[in-house]
Design a protein around this motif. Structure first.
Motif, PDB file in Angstrom:
ATOM      1  N   GLN A 180      46.010  34.068   1.235  1.00  0.00           N
ATOM      2  CA  GLN A 180      46.343  33.090   2.264  1.00  0.00           C
ATOM      3  C   GLN A 180      47.762  32.605   2.052  1.00  0.00           C
ATOM      4  O   GLN A 180      48.142  32.173   0.967  1.00  0.00           O
ATOM      5  CB  GLN A 180      45.382  31.915   2.347  1.00  0.00           C
ATOM      6  CG  GLN A 180      45.708  31.109   3.624  1.00  0.00           C
ATOM      7  CD  GLN A 180      44.673  30.093   4.040  1.00  0.00           C
ATOM      8  OE1 GLN A 180      44.760  28.938   3.666  1.00  0.00           O
ATOM      9  NE2 GLN A 180      43.695  30.525   4.822  1.00  0.00           N
ATOM     10  N   LEU A 181      48.511  32.733   3.148  1.00  0.00           N
ATOM     11  CA  LEU A 181      49.931  32.400   3.164  1.00  0.00           C
ATOM     12  C   LEU A 181      50.138  31.315   4.213  1.00  0.00           C
ATOM     13  O   LEU A 181      49.557  31.396   5.293  1.00  0.00           O
ATOM     14  CB  LEU A 181      50.680  33.686   3.569  1.00  0.00           C
ATOM     15  CG  LEU A 181      52.175  33.613   3.804  1.00  0.00           C
ATOM     16  CD1 LEU A 181      52.906  33.383   2.487  1.00  0.00           C
ATOM     17  CD2 LEU A 181      52.649  34.926   4.444  1.00  0.00           C
ATOM     18  N   TRP A 182      50.949  30.312   3.888  1.00  0.00           N
ATOM     19  CA  TRP A 182      51.322  29.319   4.893  1.00  0.00           C
ATOM     20  C   TRP A 182      52.783  29.547   5.263  1.00  0.00           C
ATOM     21  O   TRP A 182      53.646  29.632   4.372  1.00  0.00           O
ATOM     22  CB  TRP A 182      51.174  27.898   4.355  1.00  0.00           C
ATOM     23  CG  TRP A 182      49.753  27.450   4.140  1.00  0.00           C
ATOM     24  CD1 TRP A 182      48.618  28.205   4.284  1.00  0.00           C
ATOM     25  CD2 TRP A 182      49.320  26.146   3.726  1.00  0.00           C
ATOM     26  NE1 TRP A 182      47.508  27.450   3.989  1.00  0.00           N
ATOM     27  CE2 TRP A 182      47.907  26.188   3.642  1.00  0.00           C
ATOM     28  CE3 TRP A 182      49.974  24.962   3.421  1.00  0.00           C
ATOM     29  CZ2 TRP A 182      47.153  25.069   3.265  1.00  0.00           C
ATOM     30  CZ3 TRP A 182      49.233  23.856   3.040  1.00  0.00           C
ATOM     31  CH2 TRP A 182      47.837  23.902   2.970  1.00  0.00           C
ATOM     32  N   VAL A 183      53.014  29.652   6.565  1.00  0.00           N
ATOM     33  CA  VAL A 183      54.368  29.853   7.080  1.00  0.00           C
ATOM     34  C   VAL A 183      54.772  28.584   7.809  1.00  0.00           C
ATOM     35  O   VAL A 183      54.070  28.141   8.732  1.00  0.00           O
ATOM     36  CB  VAL A 183      54.405  31.062   8.044  1.00  0.00           C
ATOM     37  CG1 VAL A 183      55.814  31.271   8.579  1.00  0.00           C
ATOM     38  CG2 VAL A 183      53.905  32.330   7.350  1.00  0.00           C
ATOM     39  N   ASN A 184      55.896  28.014   7.418  1.00  0.00           N
ATOM     40  CA  ASN A 184      56.325  26.766   8.041  1.00  0.00           C
ATOM     41  C   ASN A 184      56.766  27.011   9.482  1.00  0.00           C
ATOM     42  O   ASN A 184      57.211  28.107   9.820  1.00  0.00           O
ATOM     43  CB  ASN A 184      57.464  26.144   7.222  1.00  0.00           C
ATOM     44  CG  ASN A 184      57.525  24.642   7.383  1.00  0.00           C
ATOM     45  OD1 ASN A 184      56.748  24.040   8.137  1.00  0.00           O
ATOM     46  ND2 ASN A 184      58.456  24.023   6.683  1.00  0.00           N
ATOM     47  N   LEU A 185      56.612  25.992  10.307  1.00  0.00           N
ATOM     48  CA  LEU A 185      57.101  26.074  11.692  1.00  0.00           C
ATOM     49  C   LEU A 185      58.430  25.337  11.805  1.00  0.00           C
ATOM     50  O   LEU A 185      58.604  24.272  11.198  1.00  0.00           O
ATOM     51  CB  LEU A 185      56.082  25.431  12.644  1.00  0.00           C
ATOM     52  CG  LEU A 185      54.846  26.261  12.990  1.00  0.00           C
ATOM     53  CD1 LEU A 185      53.802  25.397  13.699  1.00  0.00           C
ATOM     54  CD2 LEU A 185      55.202  27.468  13.862  1.00  0.00           C
ATOM     55  N   PRO A 186      59.349  25.893  12.601  1.00  0.00           N
ATOM     56  CA  PRO A 186      60.593  25.171  12.886  1.00  0.00           C
ATOM     57  C   PRO A 186      60.255  23.827  13.525  1.00  0.00           C
ATOM     58  O   PRO A 186      59.251  23.718  14.239  1.00  0.00           O
ATOM     59  CB  PRO A 186      61.318  26.077  13.884  1.00  0.00           C
ATOM     60  CG  PRO A 186      60.663  27.415  13.783  1.00  0.00           C
ATOM     61  CD  PRO A 186      59.261  27.168  13.330  1.00  0.00           C
ATOM     62  N   SER A 187      61.080  22.805  13.289  1.00  0.00           N
ATOM     63  CA  SER A 187      60.743  21.448  13.757  1.00  0.00           C
ATOM     64  C   SER A 187      60.422  21.434  15.247  1.00  0.00           C
ATOM     65  O   SER A 187      59.495  20.752  15.666  1.00  0.00           O
ATOM     66  CB  SER A 187      61.863  20.474  13.425  1.00  0.00           C
ATOM     67  OG  SER A 187      63.041  20.879  14.064  1.00  0.00           O
ATOM     68  N   GLU A 188      61.148  22.208  16.036  1.00  0.00           N
ATOM     69  CA  GLU A 188      60.907  22.187  17.486  1.00  0.00           C
ATOM     70  C   GLU A 188      59.541  22.767  17.871  1.00  0.00           C
ATOM     71  O   GLU A 188      59.093  22.598  19.003  1.00  0.00           O
ATOM     72  CB  GLU A 188      62.021  22.924  18.229  1.00  0.00           C
ATOM     73  CG  GLU A 188      62.100  24.382  17.847  1.00  0.00           C
ATOM     74  CD  GLU A 188      63.174  25.153  18.618  1.00  0.00           C
ATOM     75  OE1 GLU A 188      63.308  24.935  19.824  1.00  0.00           O
ATOM     76  OE2 GLU A 188      63.853  25.986  17.982  1.00  0.00           O
ATOM     77  N   HIS A 189      58.885  23.464  16.950  1.00  0.00           N
ATOM     78  CA  HIS A 189      57.562  24.051  17.262  1.00  0.00           C
ATOM     79  C   HIS A 189      56.420  23.442  16.468  1.00  0.00           C
ATOM     80  O   HIS A 189      55.281  23.894  16.571  1.00  0.00           O
ATOM     81  CB  HIS A 189      57.582  25.565  17.015  1.00  0.00           C
ATOM     82  CG  HIS A 189      58.531  26.308  17.900  1.00  0.00           C
ATOM     83  ND1 HIS A 189      58.403  26.333  19.270  1.00  0.00           N
ATOM     84  CD2 HIS A 189      59.639  27.036  17.608  1.00  0.00           C
ATOM     85  CE1 HIS A 189      59.388  27.049  19.794  1.00  0.00           C
ATOM     86  NE2 HIS A 189      60.156  27.484  18.805  1.00  0.00           N
ATOM     87  N   LYS A 190      56.719  22.422  15.664  1.00  0.00           N
ATOM     88  CA  LYS A 190      55.658  21.868  14.807  1.00  0.00           C
ATOM     89  C   LYS A 190      54.490  21.314  15.615  1.00  0.00           C
ATOM     90  O   LYS A 190      53.349  21.366  15.172  1.00  0.00           O
ATOM     91  CB  LYS A 190      56.217  20.789  13.876  1.00  0.00           C
ATOM     92  CG  LYS A 190      56.893  21.391  12.660  1.00  0.00           C
ATOM     93  CD  LYS A 190      57.122  20.364  11.578  1.00  0.00           C
ATOM     94  CE  LYS A 190      57.718  21.014  10.343  1.00  0.00           C
ATOM     95  NZ  LYS A 190      56.758  21.870   9.614  1.00  0.00           N
ATOM     96  N   MET A 191      54.783  20.778  16.808  1.00  0.00           N
ATOM     97  CA  MET A 191      53.722  20.190  17.626  1.00  0.00           C
ATOM     98  C   MET A 191      53.312  21.115  18.773  1.00  0.00           C
ATOM     99  O   MET A 191      52.774  20.671  19.797  1.00  0.00           O
ATOM    100  CB  MET A 191      54.165  18.811  18.130  1.00  0.00           C
ATOM    101  CG  MET A 191      54.369  17.805  16.997  1.00  0.00           C
ATOM    102  SD  MET A 191      52.864  17.467  16.040  1.00  0.00           S
ATOM    103  CE  MET A 191      52.049  16.325  17.174  1.00  0.00           C
TER     104      MET A 191
END
Ligand code: MN
Length: 291
Positions: free
Chosen positions: A128-139
């Motif tokens: 299991q890998l977590w990939v961060n979202l760019p701030s503009e796509h976090k929501m």
């Protein structure tokens, strides 16, 4: 041609259980040298190396919990995983399949051994890998990509001694199966003993290799054993991967988002205020409902 060299090789940590169904070695972020900032956009990597689970009538796993602000990528190698979430989604991740879940603004979900697998028991292996979202796509709205193994492009190299499964990003003319919010390369590299592969990835992309099975040599000199991870330097050059045994290697390479990270438990945001908001929204039931 220049060679891109190894910055660090890490040993697997002592495994711990996530719930009662996932016996994992954590690599990102708990290992020295593998912080969320250094591995950006990869913020968590847990590896359940092959482990035999005894038969259980009650499926083992992890109960209802929330996520916000990033994506979870589950790759099943052995055994099967069932999941359900608060948006009504659910499914089974079978051997060789990948589930790419965009938590975005928030989901509740639960992850268990699939019922029939659980009853029989057997060998279980997953990442299991977590990939961060760019701030503009976090929501962004939550979503799923249920990627079956037969829909993952495979490229054969070195007279068939190497097969690259392109989960995300391009490999040569093939385009990866997953849609991503930032540029990422994610490959399963299956190699027969003696097989060789040359890779060139953008120098600023944070790049690492995890050996799931077998043993490989990088750049003709550094030996990477089973359950070890190699982090490459951020420099221009080719990486040579040579299998010393039949091997299975996971490649992670991603363009850093280079944004502030405010992370706590299942929430990964940009600021502390957003993190507090995530907890308030969760407490207020805004992530929906799941039994
Ligand atoms: Mn989860």
């Amino acid at each position: 041609m220049k060679t891109r060299s190894v910055e660090l090789i890490t040993q697997p940590t002592t495994p711990h259980f996530v719930g009662d169904g996932f016996r994992v070695h954590n690599f990102i972020p708990s290992q020295e040298g593998l912080s969320m900032q250094r591995m950006d956009p990869f913020i968590m990597l847990d590896y359940n190396s092959p482990y035999h689970f005894a038969p259980s009538v009650r499926p083992k796993g992890v109960g209802v919990h929330p996520h916000r602000g990033f994506e979870t990528v589950t790759i099943a190698y052995k055994g099967r995983i069932a999941h359900h979430d608060s948006s009504g989604g659910g499914g089974i991740i079978g051997e060789g399949d990948v589930q790419w879940m965009t938590a975005g603004s928030g989901v509740l979900h639960k992850e268990y051994h699939e019922e029939e697998f659980s009853k029989k028991g057997g060998l279980f292996q997953m990442v299991q890998l977590w990939v961060n979202l760019p701030s503009e796509h976090k929501m962004t709205n939550p979503g799923y990509q249920a990627i079956k193994n037969d829909s993952i492009p495979k490229v054969s190299k070195d007279d068939g001694k190497v097969e690259v499964e392109v989960i995300a990003g391009n490999f040569e003319e093939e385009r990866g199966a997953a849609h991503t919010f930032s540029p990422i390369y994610l490959y399963n590299i299956r190699m027969k003993s003696g097989g060789k592969l040359e890779l060139e990835l953008p120098e600023n992309f944070n790049t690492s290799f995890l050996v799931l099975e077998g043993k490989v040599k990088l750049n003709g000199q550094e030996v990477l054993e089973q359950n070890q991870l190699a982090l490459m330097k951020n420099e221009e050059g080719e990486i040579g991967v040579q299998a010393m045994e039949d091997s299975l290697v996971l490649l992670l390479s991603g363009k850093p988002l280079a944004e502030p990270i405010a992370a706590h438990g299942p929430f990964v945001m940009n600021t502390r205020a957003e993190l507090m908001q995530a907890f308030r929204d969760f407490e207020a039931g805004k992530f929906g409902y799941l039994d």
